[in-house]
Design an enzyme around this catalytic site. Structure first.
Site, mmCIF file in Angstrom:
data_model
loop_
_atom_site.group_PDB
_atom_site.id
_atom_site.type_symbol
_atom_site.label_atom_id
_atom_site.label_comp_id
_atom_site.label_asym_id
_atom_site.label_seq_id
_atom_site.Cartn_x
_atom_site.Cartn_y
_atom_site.Cartn_z
ATOM 1 N N GLU A 52 1.770 -98.177 -43.996
ATOM 2 C CA GLU A 52 2.785 -97.354 -43.359
ATOM 3 C C GLU A 52 2.460 -97.365 -41.868
ATOM 4 O O GLU A 52 1.340 -97.051 -41.478
ATOM 5 C CB GLU A 52 2.739 -95.914 -43.900
ATOM 6 C CG GLU A 52 3.860 -95.092 -43.310
ATOM 7 C CD GLU A 52 3.877 -93.635 -43.773
ATOM 8 O OE1 GLU A 52 3.043 -93.239 -44.587
ATOM 9 O OE2 GLU A 52 4.758 -92.912 -43.269
ATOM 10 N N LYS B 117 -5.971 -91.790 -41.526
ATOM 11 C CA LYS B 117 -5.219 -91.982 -40.283
ATOM 12 C C LYS B 117 -4.905 -90.646 -39.616
ATOM 13 O O LYS B 117 -4.918 -90.534 -38.398
ATOM 14 C CB LYS B 117 -3.903 -92.710 -40.602
ATOM 15 C CG LYS B 117 -4.074 -94.216 -40.638
ATOM 16 C CD LYS B 117 -2.736 -94.899 -40.840
ATOM 17 C CE LYS B 117 -2.434 -95.036 -42.304
ATOM 18 N NZ LYS B 117 -1.184 -95.740 -42.608
ATOM 19 N N ARG C 175 -10.900 -96.344 -53.320
ATOM 20 C CA ARG C 175 -10.865 -96.471 -51.852
ATOM 21 C C ARG C 175 -12.251 -96.783 -51.337
ATOM 22 O O ARG C 175 -13.235 -96.300 -51.894
ATOM 23 C CB ARG C 175 -10.502 -95.134 -51.198
ATOM 24 C CG ARG C 175 -9.155 -94.583 -51.461
ATOM 25 C CD ARG C 175 -9.080 -93.194 -50.837
ATOM 26 N NE ARG C 175 -8.822 -93.270 -49.413
ATOM 27 C CZ ARG C 175 -7.599 -93.429 -48.912
ATOM 28 N NH1 ARG C 175 -6.560 -93.538 -49.699
ATOM 29 N NH2 ARG C 175 -7.413 -93.475 -47.608
#
Ligand code: ATP
Ligand code: MG
Length: 553
Positions: A39, A275, A265
């Site tokens: 994204e 982020k 992850r």
């Protein structure tokens, strides 16, 4: 994991590859097609590097391809600056999406048509409940949800309202389109999830064409299907969303649907990989931008002096797991040392200089000493390093009143100057007012020249040095971790002392033609790179990439 059990990307294998191999064998798919779907709402970090590496190298291994797709369904948070930085980072890591650069936003028409199809088949409805009410009606992990009073609207009414949502007749937040699944499902994601929301916001690719935007969970499986993705690799937090991923593909009767596979992850000690939190550091001025050399972003690591090879090696060594874990940052540091060890020249740099005058060395004389560029890699050849009467040594390599085991320079003692001679300290000169040591007077022994085969006597210490008249002034930036783990605290603590700037460093003249990004080992100090942003011909700036040995316990 053993750090030296290295395998190449070609040979590496993991549970995802096992699934892929079974699928190919059984003819579920006849090729492998993956995608990296960021994204564009921030710069990529080390965790994304892992995902990039996994998606691209998995495709490579099975002679398939990997797309780069911007998951740009939320225009309020996204920006074209991020798109450019993401493209740059993926390329820098050495991966190639060729002509397969896509945007979820290019599927907005198709996503809209599919939504109409769902409505027509009674699989989606327009809900007028507010966001708060929807949350209330959703229920909890232990209680089932409640059906919305709008759930049983007719197909005609739903169609009419949805089209009017699209035409901009309603304000933000007044209505949503929801999938009609099961309000009592034990999986909350299946309790009639929202698939479209109203947002009168311009989009970076579609401008003002749309005022309704699809939700991630709806857009993602369809985008995968449109691109012919076979294996849709994502992280574990999406595991509970997989039934929904499959529900959309099935409800829309999509042939040869993609398969979602989750892995853990990457989390690294002393690093924040979110982020949102990284953006906060940038926006509140805690760091010098997204590419601050202390940041765990790909651009920060690049500026710090990390190489794509080291980062990919790190991804490989950390493996692909189904369960969570935190990787020690020492492994990342090990990977960069391993990559630079045989490739970069080893030179002398004095970071905190102390002047030394060699009183019996002829004034005006300069010797060009032969020095190996990398003793562990003779192929790197030799260079000449000037030696003269006045040199600098590291302040920390001299002690006036040394403890017993101090083998470097002290009054009356002898030490070896790397690649040159033995020197003996005869006199210590101090500033009259402050008492600070400002100079040492030494003598050298011409018989002890390095490489001459001298065996007369031995000294225990060897120190580095730079000739005063030949050395190049430079600024050196030493970095510590941006976050540290404090005893008894769950969250990482921001380290206020993560940057130390040394402005009066003196480096041997072989760095005179160094270009931004060039890397060196400074003997006894670590690996350093010429800063790609702030370094100029007249003001060389070096970043410490990593120290020579792990200071980690
Ligand atoms: P963040 O939480 O930092 O915002 P994100 O997951 O929201 O990350 P996306 O841009 O959606 O960021 O991520 C793109 C891809 O990268 C996704 O497939 C995601 O699963 C993967 N990814 C993100 N963080 C990690 C990580 N720490 N380790 C491995 N893969 C990751
Ligand atoms: Mg995300």
């Amino acid at each position: 994991m053993e750090v030296n059990d290295k395998v190449t990307s070609e040979e590496f294998s993991n549970f995802i590859h096992d699934i892929i191999e079974k699928d190919l064998e059984e003819g579920v798919y006849d090729k492998v097609h993956t995608r990296f779907p960021p994204e564009p709402n921030g710069y990529l970090h080390i965790g994304h590097a892992k995902s990039i590496w996994l998606n691209f190298s998995t495709a490579q291994k099975y002679k398939g391809v990997c797309n780069l797709r911007f998951d740009d369904t939320n225009p309020t948070k996204e920006d074209t600056e991020y798109i450019e930085s993401i493209k740059e980072d993926v390329k820098w890591l050495g991966f190639d999406w060729e002509d397969r650069l896509y945007y979820a936003s290019s599927y907005f028409d198709k996503l809209y048509e599919y939504a109409i199809q769902l409505i027509k088949e009674g699989k989606a409805y327009v809900d007028d409940l507010s966001a708060d009410e929807i949350r209330e009606y959703r229920g909890t992990l232990t209680e089932p949800g409640k059906e919305s009073p709008y759930r049983n609207r007719s197909v005609e009414e739903n169609l009419d309202l949805f089209i009017r949502m699209k035409n901009g007749e309603f304000p933000d937040g007044s209505r949503v389109l929801r999938a009609k699944i099961d309000m009592s499902s034990p999986n909350i994601n299946m309790r009639d999830p929202v698939i479209y929301r109203i947002s009168h916001t311009s989009h970076h690719t579609t401008g003002d064409k749309w005022c309704i935007y699809p939700m991630y969970d709806y857009a993602h499986p369809i985008s995968d299907a449109i691109e012919g993705i076979t294996h849709s690799i994502c992280t574990l937090e999406f595991e509970d969303h997989r039934p929904l991923y499959n529900w959309f593909l099935q409800a829309l009767n999509i042939k040869n649907p993609p398969k979602q596979i989750e892995f853990a992850r990457l989390e690294v000690s002393n690093m924040v990989t979110s982020k949102r939190k990284l953006r906060q550091l940038v926006e509140e001025g805690y760091v010098d931008g997204w590419d601050d050399p202390r940041m765990p972003t790909i651009s920060g690591l690049r500026r710090r002096g990390y190489t794509p090879e080291a980062i990919k090696d790190f991804c490989l060594r950390t493996g692909v797991a189904k369960s969570k874990g935190v990787v020690d940052i020492a492994l990342l540091e090990h990977c960069i040392r391993e990559d630079l060890k045989l490739k970069q020249p080893r030179i002398m740099a004095v970071l905190e200089p102390l002047k030394v005058v060699i009183t019996n060395y002829p004034e005006g004389q300069v010797e060009m000493l032969d020095v190996e560029n990398n003793p562990e890699n003779p192929e790197m050849g030799k260079r000449k390093v000037p030696f003269s009467r006045v040199i600098y040594i590291e302040r920390g390599d001299f002690m006036e009143n040394p403890p017993k085991k101090f083998f470097r320079l002290s009054p009356g003692k002898e030490v070896r100057l790397k690649n040159a001679y033995f020197i003996k300290c005869e006199e210590v000169i101090k500033d009259e007012k402050t008492g600070e040591i400002i100079e040492l007077r030494c003598t050298y022994d011409p018989a002890t020249k390095s490489g001459s085969g001298f065996t007369g006597r031995k000294v225990k210490g060897t120190i580095h040095w730079v000739s005063k008249d030949h050395g190049v002034k430079a600024e050196v930036r030493l970095y510590d971790y941006l976050f540290i783990k404090e005893e008894g605290k769950e969250e990482l603590t921001f380290n206020k002392n993560s940057l130390k700037v040394l402005k009066d460093c003196i480096i041997e003249p072989s760095v005179l033609n160094a270009k931004p990004g060039d890397k060196f080992q400074f003997l006894r100090q670590g690996y350093f790179t010429v800063d790609i942003k702030d370094s100029t011909k007249d003001n060389l700036v070096f970043n410490r990439i990593v120290s020579l040995r792990s200071s980690w316990k």
